[in-house]
Design a protein around this motif. Sequence first.
Motif, PDB file in Angstrom:
ATOM      1  N   TRP A   1       0.792  -1.221   0.000  1.00  0.00           N
ATOM      2  CA  TRP A   1       0.000   0.000   0.000  1.00  0.00           C
ATOM      3  C   TRP A   1       0.826   1.273   0.000  1.00  0.00           C
ATOM      4  CZ3 TRP A   1      -0.038   2.939   4.711  1.00  0.00           C
ATOM      5  CH2 TRP A   1       0.756   2.368   5.729  1.00  0.00           C
ATOM      6  N   ALA A   2       1.874   1.352   0.817  1.00  0.00           N
ATOM      7  CA  ALA A   2       2.656   2.582   0.942  1.00  0.00           C
ATOM      8  C   ALA A   2       3.661   2.749  -0.192  1.00  0.00           C
ATOM      9  CB  ALA A   2       3.385   2.601   2.279  1.00  0.00           C
ATOM     10  N   GLU A   3       3.820   1.715  -1.004  1.00  0.00           N
ATOM     11  CA  GLU A   3       4.834   1.714  -2.056  1.00  0.00           C
ATOM     12  C   GLU A   3       4.228   1.881  -3.450  1.00  0.00           C
ATOM     13  OE1 GLU A   3       7.515  -1.542   0.452  1.00  0.00           O
ATOM     14  OE2 GLU A   3       6.260  -2.164  -1.251  1.00  0.00           O
ATOM     15  N   GLU A   4       2.943   2.151  -3.521  1.00  0.00           N
ATOM     16  CA  GLU A   4       2.271   2.234  -4.814  1.00  0.00           C
ATOM     17  C   GLU A   4       1.093   3.195  -4.701  1.00  0.00           C
ATOM     18  OE1 GLU A   4       1.097  -1.826  -5.378  1.00  0.00           O
ATOM     19  OE2 GLU A   4      -0.508  -1.695  -3.906  1.00  0.00           O
ATOM     20  N   THR A   5       0.661   3.705  -5.824  1.00  0.00           N
ATOM     21  CA  THR A   5      -0.517   4.558  -5.891  1.00  0.00           C
ATOM     22  C   THR A   5      -1.670   3.759  -6.481  1.00  0.00           C
ATOM     23  OG1 THR A   5       0.753   6.594  -6.076  1.00  0.00           O
ATOM     24  CG2 THR A   5      -1.475   6.634  -6.963  1.00  0.00           C
ATOM     25  N   GLY A   6      -2.862   4.019  -5.999  1.00  0.00           N
ATOM     26  CA  GLY A   6      -4.044   3.344  -6.513  1.00  0.00           C
ATOM     27  C   GLY A   6      -5.270   3.811  -5.766  1.00  0.00           C
ATOM     28  N   THR A   7      -6.432   3.379  -6.227  1.00  0.00           N
ATOM     29  CA  THR A   7      -7.682   3.790  -5.599  1.00  0.00           C
ATOM     30  C   THR A   7      -8.351   2.633  -4.886  1.00  0.00           C
ATOM     31  OG1 THR A   7      -9.007   3.354  -7.584  1.00  0.00           O
ATOM     32  CG2 THR A   7      -8.062   5.553  -7.356  1.00  0.00           C
ATOM     33  N   THR A   8      -9.082   2.977  -3.843  1.00  0.00           N
ATOM     34  CA  THR A   8      -9.970   2.035  -3.170  1.00  0.00           C
ATOM     35  C   THR A   8     -11.324   2.720  -2.985  1.00  0.00           C
ATOM     36  OG1 THR A   8      -9.308   2.765  -0.954  1.00  0.00           O
ATOM     37  CG2 THR A   8      -8.064   0.937  -1.918  1.00  0.00           C
ATOM     38  N   THR A   9     -12.334   1.924  -2.649  1.00  0.00           N
ATOM     39  CA  THR A   9     -13.675   2.458  -2.414  1.00  0.00           C
ATOM     40  C   THR A   9     -14.121   1.991  -1.042  1.00  0.00           C
ATOM     41  OG1 THR A   9     -14.108   2.276  -4.786  1.00  0.00           O
ATOM     42  CG2 THR A   9     -16.007   2.638  -3.349  1.00  0.00           C
ATOM     43  N   ASN A  10     -14.335   2.934  -0.131  1.00  0.00           N
ATOM     44  CA  ASN A  10     -14.601   2.523   1.244  1.00  0.00           C
ATOM     45  C   ASN A  10     -16.064   2.128   1.434  1.00  0.00           C
ATOM     46  OD1 ASN A  10     -16.049   4.931   1.574  1.00  0.00           O
ATOM     47  ND2 ASN A  10     -14.950   5.533   3.426  1.00  0.00           N
ATOM     48  N   LEU A  11     -16.434   1.827   2.667  1.00  0.00           N
ATOM     49  CA  LEU A  11     -17.770   1.306   2.947  1.00  0.00           C
ATOM     50  C   LEU A  11     -18.885   2.292   2.645  1.00  0.00           C
ATOM     51  CD1 LEU A  11     -18.308   1.121   6.837  1.00  0.00           C
ATOM     52  CD2 LEU A  11     -16.851   2.767   5.684  1.00  0.00           C
ATOM     53  N   GLU A  12     -18.564   3.576   2.499  1.00  0.00           N
ATOM     54  CA  GLU A  12     -19.568   4.581   2.165  1.00  0.00           C
ATOM     55  C   GLU A  12     -19.788   4.713   0.657  1.00  0.00           C
ATOM     56  OE1 GLU A  12     -18.559   8.215   5.074  1.00  0.00           O
ATOM     57  OE2 GLU A  12     -16.892   7.508   3.842  1.00  0.00           O
TER      58      GLU A  12
ATOM     59  N   ARG B   1      -1.830   7.104  -1.932  1.00  0.00           N
ATOM     60  CA  ARG B   1      -0.648   7.648  -2.603  1.00  0.00           C
ATOM     61  C   ARG B   1       0.616   6.888  -2.210  1.00  0.00           C
ATOM     62  NH1 ARG B   1      -3.969  11.695  -0.843  1.00  0.00           N
ATOM     63  NH2 ARG B   1      -4.437  13.457  -2.212  1.00  0.00           N
ATOM     64  N   LYS B   2       1.505   6.769  -3.158  1.00  0.00           N
ATOM     65  CA  LYS B   2       2.815   6.180  -2.891  1.00  0.00           C
ATOM     66  C   LYS B   2       3.610   7.111  -1.985  1.00  0.00           C
ATOM     67  CE  LYS B   2       7.003   4.617  -5.263  1.00  0.00           C
ATOM     68  NZ  LYS B   2       7.632   4.349  -6.592  1.00  0.00           N
ATOM     69  N   ALA B   3       4.127   6.568  -0.893  1.00  0.00           N
ATOM     70  CA  ALA B   3       4.895   7.380   0.061  1.00  0.00           C
ATOM     71  C   ALA B   3       6.379   7.038   0.059  1.00  0.00           C
ATOM     72  CB  ALA B   3       4.335   7.201   1.471  1.00  0.00           C
ATOM     73  N   ILE B   4       6.702   5.790  -0.274  1.00  0.00           N
ATOM     74  CA  ILE B   4       8.094   5.341  -0.291  1.00  0.00           C
ATOM     75  C   ILE B   4       8.299   4.431  -1.490  1.00  0.00           C
ATOM     76  CG2 ILE B   4       8.378   5.496   2.221  1.00  0.00           C
ATOM     77  CD1 ILE B   4       8.024   2.431   2.303  1.00  0.00           C
ATOM     78  N   SER B   5       9.547   4.199  -1.834  1.00  0.00           N
ATOM     79  CA  SER B   5       9.863   3.261  -2.905  1.00  0.00           C
ATOM     80  C   SER B   5      10.003   1.858  -2.330  1.00  0.00           C
ATOM     81  CB  SER B   5      11.165   3.660  -3.603  1.00  0.00           C
ATOM     82  OG  SER B   5      11.019   4.916  -4.239  1.00  0.00           O
ATOM     83  N   PRO B   6       9.589   0.850  -3.091  1.00  0.00           N
ATOM     84  CA  PRO B   6       9.741  -0.527  -2.596  1.00  0.00           C
ATOM     85  C   PRO B   6      11.202  -0.941  -2.625  1.00  0.00           C
ATOM     86  CG  PRO B   6       8.962  -0.540  -4.854  1.00  0.00           C
ATOM     87  CD  PRO B   6       8.968   0.897  -4.422  1.00  0.00           C
ATOM     88  N   PRO B   7      11.556  -1.981  -1.900  1.00  0.00           N
ATOM     89  CA  PRO B   7      12.924  -2.501  -1.986  1.00  0.00           C
ATOM     90  C   PRO B   7      13.244  -2.974  -3.402  1.00  0.00           C
ATOM     91  CG  PRO B   7      11.740  -3.446  -0.111  1.00  0.00           C
ATOM     92  CD  PRO B   7      10.731  -2.724  -0.938  1.00  0.00           C
ATOM     93  N   ASP B   8      14.514  -3.032  -3.716  1.00  0.00           N
ATOM     94  CA  ASP B   8      14.930  -3.553  -5.016  1.00  0.00           C
ATOM     95  C   ASP B   8      14.403  -4.974  -5.190  1.00  0.00           C
ATOM     96  OD1 ASP B   8      16.279  -1.212  -5.528  1.00  0.00           O
ATOM     97  OD2 ASP B   8      18.229  -1.993  -4.855  1.00  0.00           O
TER      98      ASP B   8
END
Length: 753
Positions: free
Chosen positions: A445-456, A463-470
């Motif tokens: 989740w923290a290494e990629e950007t994408g959308t979700t749809t919550n219960l509402e 949003r991507k916050a960090i880069s994933p490991p190599d």
Amino acid sequence: MPNSPTPTHCPYCALQCGMNLTPAPDGTVEVGERADFPVNRGALCGKGRTAPAVLSSRVRLTSPLVRSGGTLVPATWDEALDRIAGGLARTRSEHGPDACGVFGGGGLTNEKAYTLGKFARVVLGTSQIDYNGRFCMSSAAAGGMKAFGLDRGLPFPLEDIPKSGCVILVGSNLAETMPPALRFFTELKENGGTLVVIDPRRTRTAEQADLHLMPKPGTDLALALGLLHLVVAEGRVDEEYVRERTVGWEDARAAAMAHWPEYVERITGVPVPRLRETVRLFCEPQSAMVLTARGPEQQSKGTDTVSAWINLCLATGRAGRPYSGYGCLTGQGNGQGGREHGQKADQLPGYRKLDDPAARAHVAEVWGVDPDTLPGPGRSAYELLDALGTDIRSLLLMGSNPVVSAPRAAHIEERIKSLDFLAVCDVVLSETAALADVVLPVTQWAEETGTTTNLEGRVLLRRKAISPPDGIRSDLEVLHELADRLGVEKGFPTDPEEVFEELRRASAGGPADYSGITYRRLAEENGVFWPCPSEDTAAGPGPTENTAAGPGPTENTAAGPGPTENTTAQPRPTGNTTAQSRPTGNTTAQSRLIGDSAAHPGTPRLFLDRFAHPDGRARFVPVSHRAVAEEPDAEYPVLLTTGRVVAQYQSGAQTRRVDELNAAAPGPFVELHPRLAERLGAAEGDPVAVVSRRGRAVAPARITPGIRPDTVFMPFHWYGEGRANTLTNPALDPTSRMPEFKVCAVRVEAVER
């Protein structure tokens, strides 16, 4: 210079709580409050606070693994991808496309769920795709579709709950499953509203209730019918509403009248005076809600049970009115969006039906394929898993751990072991991944950007916050590479925003219409509620009403209002307040400027003027009580129900790798009443065995008077001898195909130390 925080969302439950992530100098990630997000207003539970712990290379997968000589060993990406493509191609060639199965997850982003469904149908040509969200709220979805013509977990924002006069909460322990949501119910009570909780256990949530009903597990349908009987008998039916906004009342009324209070008391164990008190609390305010969760839904009659609760709302005029209605508390992080865009066995993107020729034609055009090449509906989740090793010979699995989470789990584990080929994409080596021929480590989740749809129904941007490991790749990259190896070179982009742009086109005009939603809007507006049919009002209105833009294609202002609220309506007093203005479905105040024109604001509130059936009316569905699939008997005299604890999540694949959470909830237990413990001779902490027709589980006893004497409870987060789903019954609801997780017959035995 310190890193600036990235606003994003929690990876766990369907609240999708807002949080800020900041990389720390030591390589860890710090979680901070994000008070601007209205769902949690900065609050986080322990799982959210500790979510970055799973980003650590100490607990996660860091390299592809392939099976060699019975052992999983590190491999290159090319070797692993080649082996997966070869395994799927071989199965398809030797046994046909439907011998290839695909199993997804309710935690996948909308982009991943969309691409996985497209991959199954376009690349593999298989109908055999479903996902673990089938185990979440499929019964509520089926009930909502029957009654309202549309399924969205909550047809109103969470912020409406405190403004209601009464909320009946059925089979939800949200104080543990989604703790930040409890504040809305606390505010409900502070505002003078009442909370009724229905649960066979006195949970942390039930302790907050003004009235707690403890029915026998599996009798929620009879309970709802008994309440409706009393509504009729006491003259509390809203006759004008029933006449003007519904159809089918007479048949539903006749079915309810067969469930008189004393009969319902015998079935449920809930005394008649408490039934009457529930009806009074629900009917006296001007507004009220019924919210269900897995308790009544995870039953072999879950759809009928949901229909009965909806019937109660319709008969009292509580659906499609301000601060009122029926809603479902979705469980998984993207349980709502995950089923809207194609990874469910019978659906195409936009919540379109796979067997609808017009839907097939629309999506096929977006995909650039012949609609006749798209396969038809496939098996539901449990039926797909049960067919592994026989009809289905190879399986690609993403974001699920059915060895722990599926009903009759020991049997499903054997079915998985019997496969010719299994490939798993995951962030950790789950119990299911450990059985695979190939395991691919994917971004989190923290290494990629994408959308979700919550219960509402609020579409959100993670949003991507960090880069994933190599050496770590995203699920989108995996599907792109596999498609290329299997002969489909185009149509599987790796950029999530590019995927979302295609999803917008594929969903356009469907029930779950995302076509007016963009990444830019999601970033600027803290999410957008679907349906949102137009990015730009100048381009023409969409299928829901927007009074700023003019009527949409289903609304005719000369003929009457559209499917969502008409903002010209006069304010109405609601709930327990003296003068609250009516909430709006779409208002110009909610619009944001996109370019030079106002965007469609989305639809936070559904059904305020009409329902989604063609005639605008809701449907009563006549239902009657029937027994659960396994009633207690002499051999299995006790009922087992299952659920979650606050410090663990779902199958525990991720949370069981977090030290702080394991310290709070280190393992399984069996919750039982003191009278049952006395009969067994069991003391607190003693091991006890719970035995069903499907297997045996052993865990320490936890003795409490807050559970019915005829019932035991086990959390389902663990593998091994305490695996609760070894015991559970896969009896399926005939409509939703939901297994009966919440009730089965067992016996409890003392275990010698």
